[in-house]
Scaffold this active site. Structure first.
Site, PDB file in Angstrom:
ATOM      1  N   SER A 121       0.825  -1.206   0.000  1.00  0.00           N
ATOM      2  CA  SER A 121       0.000   0.000   0.000  1.00  0.00           C
ATOM      3  C   SER A 121       0.861   1.259   0.000  1.00  0.00           C
ATOM      4  CB  SER A 121      -0.889  -0.001   1.261  1.00  0.00           C
ATOM      5  OG  SER A 121      -1.513   1.242   1.437  1.00  0.00           O
ATOM      6  N   TYR A 146      -2.326  -0.126   9.760  1.00  0.00           N
ATOM      7  CA  TYR A 146      -2.467  -0.686   8.401  1.00  0.00           C
ATOM      8  C   TYR A 146      -1.162  -0.494   7.619  1.00  0.00           C
ATOM      9  CZ  TYR A 146      -4.323  -1.411   3.700  1.00  0.00           C
ATOM     10  OH  TYR A 146      -4.534  -1.875   2.431  1.00  0.00           O
ATOM     11  N   LYS A 150       1.764  -3.368   6.511  1.00  0.00           N
ATOM     12  CA  LYS A 150       2.228  -3.553   5.130  1.00  0.00           C
ATOM     13  C   LYS A 150       3.754  -3.370   5.064  1.00  0.00           C
ATOM     14  CE  LYS A 150      -1.810  -4.143   3.049  1.00  0.00           C
ATOM     15  NZ  LYS A 150      -2.175  -5.370   2.358  1.00  0.00           N
TER      16      LYS A 150
END
Ligand code: WQD
Length: 339
Positions: A121, A146, A150
Protein backbone atom coordinates in the site's frame (compact mmCIF):
# COMPACT_ATOMS: atom_id res chain seq x y z
CA UNK A 1 -3.09 -22.41 -19.65
CA UNK A 2 -0.99 -20.03 -17.51
CA UNK A 3 -1.28 -22.21 -14.40
CA UNK A 4 -2.83 -22.21 -10.93
CA UNK A 5 -2.57 -19.13 -8.69
CA UNK A 6 -3.54 -19.11 -5.02
CA UNK A 7 -5.44 -15.89 -4.25
CA UNK A 8 -5.67 -15.13 -0.54
CA UNK A 9 -8.54 -12.75 0.29
CA UNK A 10 -9.99 -13.57 -3.11
CA UNK A 11 -13.58 -13.05 -1.95
CA UNK A 12 -13.09 -9.40 -1.12
CA UNK A 13 -13.38 -6.23 -3.22
CA UNK A 14 -9.91 -6.21 -4.81
CA UNK A 15 -9.49 -9.97 -4.57
CA UNK A 16 -12.63 -10.73 -6.58
CA UNK A 17 -11.59 -8.29 -9.31
CA UNK A 18 -8.16 -10.00 -9.40
CA UNK A 19 -9.85 -13.42 -9.68
CA UNK A 20 -11.89 -12.20 -12.67
CA UNK A 21 -8.83 -10.76 -14.44
CA UNK A 22 -6.79 -13.91 -13.71
CA UNK A 23 -9.40 -16.08 -15.42
CA UNK A 24 -9.63 -13.66 -18.36
CA UNK A 25 -5.82 -13.92 -18.66
CA UNK A 26 -5.92 -17.73 -18.75
CA UNK A 27 -4.91 -18.49 -15.15
CA UNK A 28 -6.73 -20.85 -12.79
CA UNK A 29 -7.27 -19.02 -9.47
CA UNK A 30 -7.59 -21.08 -6.28
CA UNK A 31 -9.40 -18.71 -3.91
CA UNK A 32 -8.85 -18.63 -0.16
CA UNK A 33 -10.86 -16.42 2.17
CA UNK A 34 -11.88 -16.52 5.83
CA UNK A 35 -14.92 -14.30 5.19
CA UNK A 36 -13.48 -11.58 7.44
CA UNK A 37 -14.37 -9.10 4.73
CA UNK A 38 -16.29 -11.11 2.14
CA UNK A 39 -20.07 -11.58 2.13
CA UNK A 40 -21.03 -15.25 2.33
CA UNK A 41 -23.32 -16.06 -0.59
CA UNK A 42 -25.61 -19.05 -1.15
CA UNK A 43 -23.96 -22.11 0.33
CA UNK A 44 -20.33 -21.65 1.27
CA UNK A 45 -19.02 -19.43 -1.47
CA UNK A 46 -18.49 -15.65 -1.19
CA UNK A 47 -21.27 -13.89 -3.13
CA UNK A 48 -18.63 -12.03 -5.15
CA UNK A 49 -17.07 -15.31 -6.36
CA UNK A 50 -20.49 -16.75 -7.19
CA UNK A 51 -21.13 -13.70 -9.37
CA UNK A 52 -17.74 -13.94 -11.10
CA UNK A 53 -18.55 -17.60 -11.88
CA UNK A 54 -21.85 -16.50 -13.40
CA UNK A 55 -20.24 -13.61 -15.33
CA UNK A 56 -17.57 -15.85 -16.87
CA UNK A 57 -19.71 -18.99 -17.02
CA UNK A 58 -17.09 -20.97 -15.12
CA UNK A 59 -16.50 -22.56 -11.74
CA UNK A 60 -13.86 -21.29 -9.34
CA UNK A 61 -12.09 -23.42 -6.72
CA UNK A 62 -12.78 -21.86 -3.32
CA UNK A 63 -11.54 -22.76 0.17
CA UNK A 64 -12.77 -21.15 3.38
CA UNK A 65 -9.54 -20.94 5.33
CA UNK A 66 -7.73 -18.74 7.78
CA UNK A 67 -4.09 -18.21 6.84
CA UNK A 68 -3.14 -19.19 10.40
CA UNK A 69 -4.35 -22.72 9.59
CA UNK A 70 -0.97 -24.18 8.65
CA UNK A 71 -2.36 -27.63 7.84
CA UNK A 72 -4.98 -26.14 5.59
CA UNK A 73 -2.32 -24.03 3.85
CA UNK A 74 -0.13 -27.11 3.31
CA UNK A 75 -2.93 -28.82 1.38
CA UNK A 76 -3.44 -25.76 -0.79
CA UNK A 77 0.17 -25.14 -1.68
CA UNK A 78 0.26 -28.66 -3.11
CA UNK A 79 -2.21 -27.34 -5.71
CA UNK A 80 -0.86 -23.96 -6.69
CA UNK A 81 2.73 -22.92 -7.37
CA UNK A 82 2.23 -19.17 -7.32
CA UNK A 83 0.68 -17.16 -4.55
CA UNK A 84 -1.13 -13.89 -5.08
CA UNK A 85 -1.46 -12.49 -1.59
CA UNK A 86 -4.09 -9.91 -2.33
CA UNK A 87 -5.31 -8.97 1.03
CA UNK A 88 -3.93 -9.82 4.39
CA UNK A 89 -6.42 -7.81 6.39
CA UNK A 90 -4.51 -5.78 8.92
CA UNK A 91 -6.00 -7.41 11.96
CA UNK A 92 -6.13 -5.56 15.27
CA UNK A 93 -2.56 -6.53 16.06
CA UNK A 94 0.21 -6.03 13.54
CA UNK A 95 2.01 -8.94 15.16
CA UNK A 96 -0.84 -11.27 14.29
CA UNK A 97 -0.61 -10.52 10.59
CA UNK A 98 3.16 -10.91 10.60
CA UNK A 99 2.66 -14.32 12.24
CA UNK A 100 0.32 -15.17 9.37
CA UNK A 101 3.04 -14.26 6.89
CA UNK A 102 5.69 -16.25 8.75
CA UNK A 103 3.40 -19.29 8.59
CA UNK A 104 2.68 -18.76 4.93
CA UNK A 105 6.33 -18.29 3.98
CA UNK A 106 7.31 -21.50 5.84
CA UNK A 107 4.60 -23.46 4.07
CA UNK A 108 5.44 -21.90 0.70
CA UNK A 109 9.08 -22.86 1.13
CA UNK A 110 8.19 -26.41 2.16
CA UNK A 111 6.08 -26.81 -0.99
CA UNK A 112 8.53 -25.12 -3.34
CA UNK A 113 6.24 -22.16 -4.05
CA UNK A 114 8.81 -19.63 -5.14
CA UNK A 115 6.65 -16.82 -6.49
CA UNK A 116 4.63 -14.23 -4.64
CA UNK A 117 2.70 -11.10 -5.57
CA UNK A 118 1.99 -9.12 -2.40
CA UNK A 119 -0.64 -6.39 -2.11
CA UNK A 120 1.15 -3.59 -0.33
CA UNK A 121 0.00 0.00 0.00
CA UNK A 122 1.03 3.59 -0.60
CA UNK A 123 0.49 4.08 3.12
CA UNK A 124 4.01 2.64 3.66
CA UNK A 125 5.33 6.00 2.42
CA UNK A 126 3.79 7.87 5.35
CA UNK A 127 3.56 11.67 4.89
CA UNK A 128 5.30 12.21 1.54
CA UNK A 129 8.63 14.10 1.51
CA UNK A 130 8.13 14.83 -2.20
CA UNK A 131 5.43 14.41 -4.83
CA UNK A 132 4.79 12.53 -7.01
CA UNK A 133 5.98 9.55 -4.96
CA UNK A 134 8.37 7.15 -6.70
CA UNK A 135 9.47 3.73 -5.39
CA UNK A 136 12.73 5.21 -4.03
CA UNK A 137 10.81 7.42 -1.59
CA UNK A 138 11.63 6.42 2.02
CA UNK A 139 9.19 3.96 3.62
CA UNK A 140 8.30 3.07 7.21
CA UNK A 141 7.22 6.56 8.22
CA UNK A 142 3.57 5.52 8.43
CA UNK A 143 1.90 5.86 11.83
CA UNK A 144 -1.25 3.76 11.38
CA UNK A 145 -1.38 -0.03 12.00
CA UNK A 146 -2.47 -0.69 8.40
CA UNK A 147 0.55 1.03 6.91
CA UNK A 148 2.90 -0.42 9.55
CA UNK A 149 1.61 -3.95 8.84
CA UNK A 150 2.23 -3.55 5.13
CA UNK A 151 5.70 -2.12 5.80
CA UNK A 152 6.71 -4.97 8.16
CA UNK A 153 5.51 -7.60 5.68
CA UNK A 154 7.37 -5.90 2.83
CA UNK A 155 10.57 -6.04 4.89
CA UNK A 156 10.00 -9.74 5.73
CA UNK A 157 9.52 -10.55 2.05
CA UNK A 158 12.62 -8.56 1.02
CA UNK A 159 14.70 -10.44 3.63
CA UNK A 160 13.26 -13.77 2.43
CA UNK A 161 14.25 -12.99 -1.16
CA UNK A 162 17.80 -12.16 -0.02
CA UNK A 163 18.05 -15.45 1.91
CA UNK A 164 16.34 -17.67 -0.69
CA UNK A 165 17.85 -16.91 -4.09
CA UNK A 166 15.21 -18.86 -6.00
CA UNK A 167 12.32 -16.96 -4.33
CA UNK A 168 10.74 -14.12 -6.32
CA UNK A 169 8.31 -11.48 -5.12
CA UNK A 170 6.60 -8.45 -6.64
CA UNK A 171 5.33 -5.95 -4.07
CA UNK A 172 2.50 -3.79 -5.42
CA UNK A 173 1.96 -0.51 -3.58
CA UNK A 174 -1.71 0.30 -4.18
CA UNK A 175 -2.77 3.93 -4.15
CA UNK A 176 -6.55 4.43 -3.78
CA UNK A 177 -8.56 1.73 -5.58
CA UNK A 178 -12.16 2.71 -6.43
CA UNK A 179 -14.90 1.82 -8.91
CA UNK A 180 -16.14 -1.60 -9.99
CA UNK A 181 -16.26 -4.05 -12.88
CA UNK A 182 -18.34 -2.58 -15.76
CA UNK A 183 -20.97 -5.34 -15.34
CA UNK A 184 -22.08 -3.84 -12.01
CA UNK A 185 -22.03 -7.38 -10.59
CA UNK A 186 -19.05 -6.98 -8.21
CA UNK A 187 -17.84 -3.97 -6.30
CA UNK A 188 -16.88 -2.52 -2.94
CA UNK A 189 -19.29 -3.42 -0.16
CA UNK A 190 -17.66 -2.52 3.16
CA UNK A 191 -19.21 -3.99 6.30
CA UNK A 192 -20.69 -1.30 8.57
CA UNK A 193 -19.87 2.39 8.10
CA UNK A 194 -17.39 2.85 5.22
CA UNK A 195 -13.99 4.15 6.31
CA UNK A 196 -12.97 5.09 2.80
CA UNK A 197 -14.25 8.09 0.88
CA UNK A 198 -15.81 6.65 -2.27
CA UNK A 199 -17.99 3.92 -0.79
CA UNK A 200 -19.28 6.49 1.70
CA UNK A 201 -20.02 9.02 -1.08
CA UNK A 202 -21.75 6.31 -3.13
CA UNK A 203 -23.92 5.39 -0.13
CA UNK A 204 -24.91 9.06 0.29
CA UNK A 205 -25.78 9.16 -3.44
CA UNK A 206 -27.98 6.05 -3.17
CA UNK A 207 -29.66 7.36 -0.01
CA UNK A 208 -28.18 4.91 2.51
CA UNK A 209 -26.26 7.71 4.30
CA UNK A 210 -27.50 11.25 4.88
CA UNK A 211 -24.40 13.40 4.69
CA UNK A 212 -20.68 13.08 4.01
CA UNK A 213 -18.26 14.48 6.58
CA UNK A 214 -15.36 16.08 4.74
CA UNK A 215 -12.40 15.58 7.06
CA UNK A 216 -10.79 19.00 6.97
CA UNK A 217 -10.66 21.78 4.35
CA UNK A 218 -7.55 23.55 5.63
CA UNK A 219 -4.88 21.41 3.97
CA UNK A 220 -2.36 22.98 1.60
CA UNK A 221 -4.16 21.64 -1.49
CA UNK A 222 -6.16 23.00 -4.46
CA UNK A 223 -9.31 23.50 -2.35
CA UNK A 224 -8.09 22.67 1.17
CA UNK A 225 -9.40 19.07 1.13
CA UNK A 226 -7.26 15.92 0.97
CA UNK A 227 -5.80 14.89 -2.39
CA UNK A 228 -5.35 11.24 -3.36
CA UNK A 229 -4.44 9.13 -6.41
CA UNK A 230 -7.63 7.20 -7.21
CA UNK A 231 -7.15 4.19 -9.50
CA UNK A 232 -9.84 2.01 -11.13
CA UNK A 233 -9.94 -1.37 -9.38
CA UNK A 234 -9.88 -3.14 -12.78
CA UNK A 235 -6.66 -1.29 -13.71
CA UNK A 236 -5.28 -2.35 -10.32
CA UNK A 237 -6.28 -5.98 -10.91
CA UNK A 238 -4.60 -5.97 -14.32
CA UNK A 239 -1.44 -4.78 -12.56
CA UNK A 240 -1.38 -8.16 -10.80
CA UNK A 241 -1.43 -10.00 -14.11
CA UNK A 242 1.54 -7.91 -15.25
CA UNK A 243 3.30 -8.72 -11.95
CA UNK A 244 2.77 -12.47 -12.46
CA UNK A 245 4.46 -12.21 -15.85
CA UNK A 246 7.39 -10.35 -14.25
CA UNK A 247 7.91 -13.25 -11.82
CA UNK A 248 8.76 -15.49 -14.79
CA UNK A 249 11.99 -13.44 -15.21
CA UNK A 250 13.26 -14.71 -11.85
CA UNK A 251 13.14 -11.08 -10.81
CA UNK A 252 14.08 -11.42 -7.10
CA UNK A 253 12.17 -8.78 -5.08
CA UNK A 254 10.71 -5.87 -7.07
CA UNK A 255 8.49 -3.01 -5.90
CA UNK A 256 6.01 -1.05 -8.00
CA UNK A 257 3.52 1.77 -7.43
CA UNK A 258 0.04 1.10 -8.80
CA UNK A 259 -1.43 4.56 -9.27
CA UNK A 260 -2.45 6.90 -12.09
CA UNK A 261 -0.05 9.75 -11.27
CA UNK A 262 -2.97 12.20 -10.89
CA UNK A 263 -4.36 13.44 -7.59
CA UNK A 264 -7.94 14.59 -6.94
CA UNK A 265 -9.33 16.36 -3.88
CA UNK A 266 -12.27 15.20 -1.79
CA UNK A 267 -14.50 17.95 -3.21
CA UNK A 268 -13.43 17.10 -6.78
CA UNK A 269 -14.42 13.47 -6.09
CA UNK A 270 -17.79 14.57 -4.71
CA UNK A 271 -18.45 16.55 -7.91
CA UNK A 272 -17.35 13.60 -10.08
CA UNK A 273 -19.79 11.24 -8.34
CA UNK A 274 -22.57 13.85 -8.57
CA UNK A 275 -21.97 14.03 -12.34
CA UNK A 276 -21.92 10.23 -12.74
CA UNK A 277 -25.00 9.64 -10.57
CA UNK A 278 -27.08 12.74 -11.29
CA UNK A 279 -27.59 12.90 -7.51
CA UNK A 280 -26.64 15.72 -5.12
CA UNK A 281 -24.17 14.65 -2.44
CA UNK A 282 -24.75 16.59 0.75
CA UNK A 283 -21.66 17.16 2.86
CA UNK A 284 -20.41 19.13 5.83
CA UNK A 285 -16.90 20.23 6.69
CA UNK A 286 -15.66 18.37 9.78
CA UNK A 287 -12.36 18.36 11.70
CA UNK A 288 -9.39 16.59 10.16
CA UNK A 289 -9.19 12.81 10.70
CA UNK A 290 -6.24 11.84 12.89
CA UNK A 291 -3.33 10.46 10.88
CA UNK A 292 -4.53 11.85 7.53
CA UNK A 293 -2.03 13.49 5.21
CA UNK A 294 -2.66 16.36 2.81
CA UNK A 295 -1.63 14.87 -0.53
CA UNK A 296 -0.51 11.55 -1.93
CA UNK A 297 -0.15 10.61 -5.58
CA UNK A 298 2.14 8.27 -7.50
CA UNK A 299 4.92 8.46 -10.00
CA UNK A 300 3.72 5.38 -11.95
CA UNK A 301 6.51 5.31 -14.55
CA UNK A 302 8.49 2.33 -13.17
CA UNK A 303 5.52 -0.07 -13.52
CA UNK A 304 5.01 1.15 -17.08
CA UNK A 305 8.71 0.69 -17.90
CA UNK A 306 9.28 -2.69 -16.20
CA UNK A 307 5.81 -4.30 -16.15
CA UNK A 308 4.42 -2.80 -19.34
CA UNK A 309 1.42 -1.73 -17.21
CA UNK A 310 -0.33 1.62 -16.81
CA UNK A 311 -3.73 2.73 -15.62
CA UNK A 312 -6.16 3.30 -18.51
CA UNK A 313 -9.46 4.36 -16.95
CA UNK A 314 -10.06 8.05 -16.18
CA UNK A 315 -11.98 9.61 -13.30
CA UNK A 316 -15.23 9.79 -15.27
CA UNK A 317 -15.14 6.02 -15.97
CA UNK A 318 -14.17 5.21 -12.37
CA UNK A 319 -17.24 7.09 -11.10
CA UNK A 320 -19.58 5.73 -13.81
CA UNK A 321 -18.61 2.15 -12.86
CA UNK A 322 -18.83 2.96 -9.15
CA UNK A 323 -22.34 4.34 -9.59
CA UNK A 324 -23.52 1.38 -11.77
CA UNK A 325 -22.41 -1.04 -9.02
CA UNK A 326 -24.04 1.01 -6.22
CA UNK A 327 -27.29 1.66 -8.09
CA UNK A 328 -27.64 -2.01 -9.10
CA UNK A 329 -26.82 -3.14 -5.56
CA UNK A 330 -28.27 -0.48 -3.22
CA UNK A 331 -27.45 -2.57 -0.14
CA UNK A 332 -24.37 -4.27 -1.59
CA UNK A 333 -24.14 -8.04 -1.90
CA UNK A 334 -26.70 -8.68 0.80
CA UNK A 335 -29.61 -7.81 -1.50
CA UNK A 336 -28.46 -10.17 -4.28
CA UNK A 337 -30.74 -8.23 -6.64
CA UNK A 338 -28.19 -7.84 -9.45
CA UNK A 339 -27.40 -11.50 -9.90
C1 WQD B 1 -9.35 9.65 1.14
C2 WQD B 1 -9.58 11.13 1.43
C3 WQD B 1 -9.85 11.63 3.78
C4 WQD B 1 -13.65 9.46 4.26
C5 WQD B 1 -6.12 4.79 1.63
C6 WQD B 1 -6.96 3.54 1.78
C7 WQD B 1 -6.60 2.55 0.72
C8 WQD B 1 -5.09 2.35 0.62
C9 WQD B 1 -4.37 3.66 0.49
C10 WQD B 1 -4.49 0.26 -0.41
C11 WQD B 1 -8.80 11.63 2.65
C12 WQD B 1 -11.12 11.93 3.01
C13 WQD B 1 -12.48 9.99 3.74
C14 WQD B 1 -14.70 10.33 4.67
C15 WQD B 1 -13.35 12.22 4.01
N1 WQD B 1 -4.80 1.55 -0.53
N2 WQD B 1 -12.34 11.35 3.60
N3 WQD B 1 -14.50 11.68 4.52
O1 WQD B 1 -7.00 7.76 3.85
O2 WQD B 1 -6.03 7.77 1.49
O3 WQD B 1 -6.30 5.61 2.77
O4 WQD B 1 -4.73 4.49 1.59
O5 WQD B 1 -4.27 -0.38 0.52
O6 WQD B 1 -7.08 3.02 -0.53
O7 WQD B 1 -6.71 2.99 3.05
O8 WQD B 1 -8.28 6.83 1.86
O9 WQD B 1 -10.66 6.91 1.24
O10 WQD B 1 -10.04 6.87 3.71
O11 WQD B 1 -9.60 8.94 2.36
O12 WQD B 1 -13.21 13.45 3.88
O13 WQD B 1 -15.78 9.90 5.17
O14 WQD B 1 -10.95 11.33 1.74
O15 WQD B 1 -9.58 12.63 4.74
O16 WQD B 1 -8.38 12.96 2.38
P1 WQD B 1 -6.86 7.12 2.52
P2 WQD B 1 -9.73 7.32 2.32
Amino acid sequence: MAGKVLVTGGGGYIGSHCVLELIEAGYQPVVVDNFSNAHRGEGDVPESIRRVEKLLDTSIEFHELDLLDQTGLEKLFKKAHVCLCVRVRSRPLTGCVCRVCLHASQVMQAHRVHNLVFSSSATVYGDPQHLPIDEQHPVGGCTNPYGQTKYFIEEMIKDHCKAEKDFNAVLLRYFNPIGAHSSGQIGEDPQGIPNNLLPYVAQVAIGRRKCLSVFGNDYDTIDGTGVRDYIHVVDLAKGHIAALKKLKDNCGCQVYNLGTGTGYSVLQMVKAVEKASGREISYKISPRREGDIASCYADPRLAEKELGWKAHFDLERMCEDLWRWQSMNPTGFSNGSAS
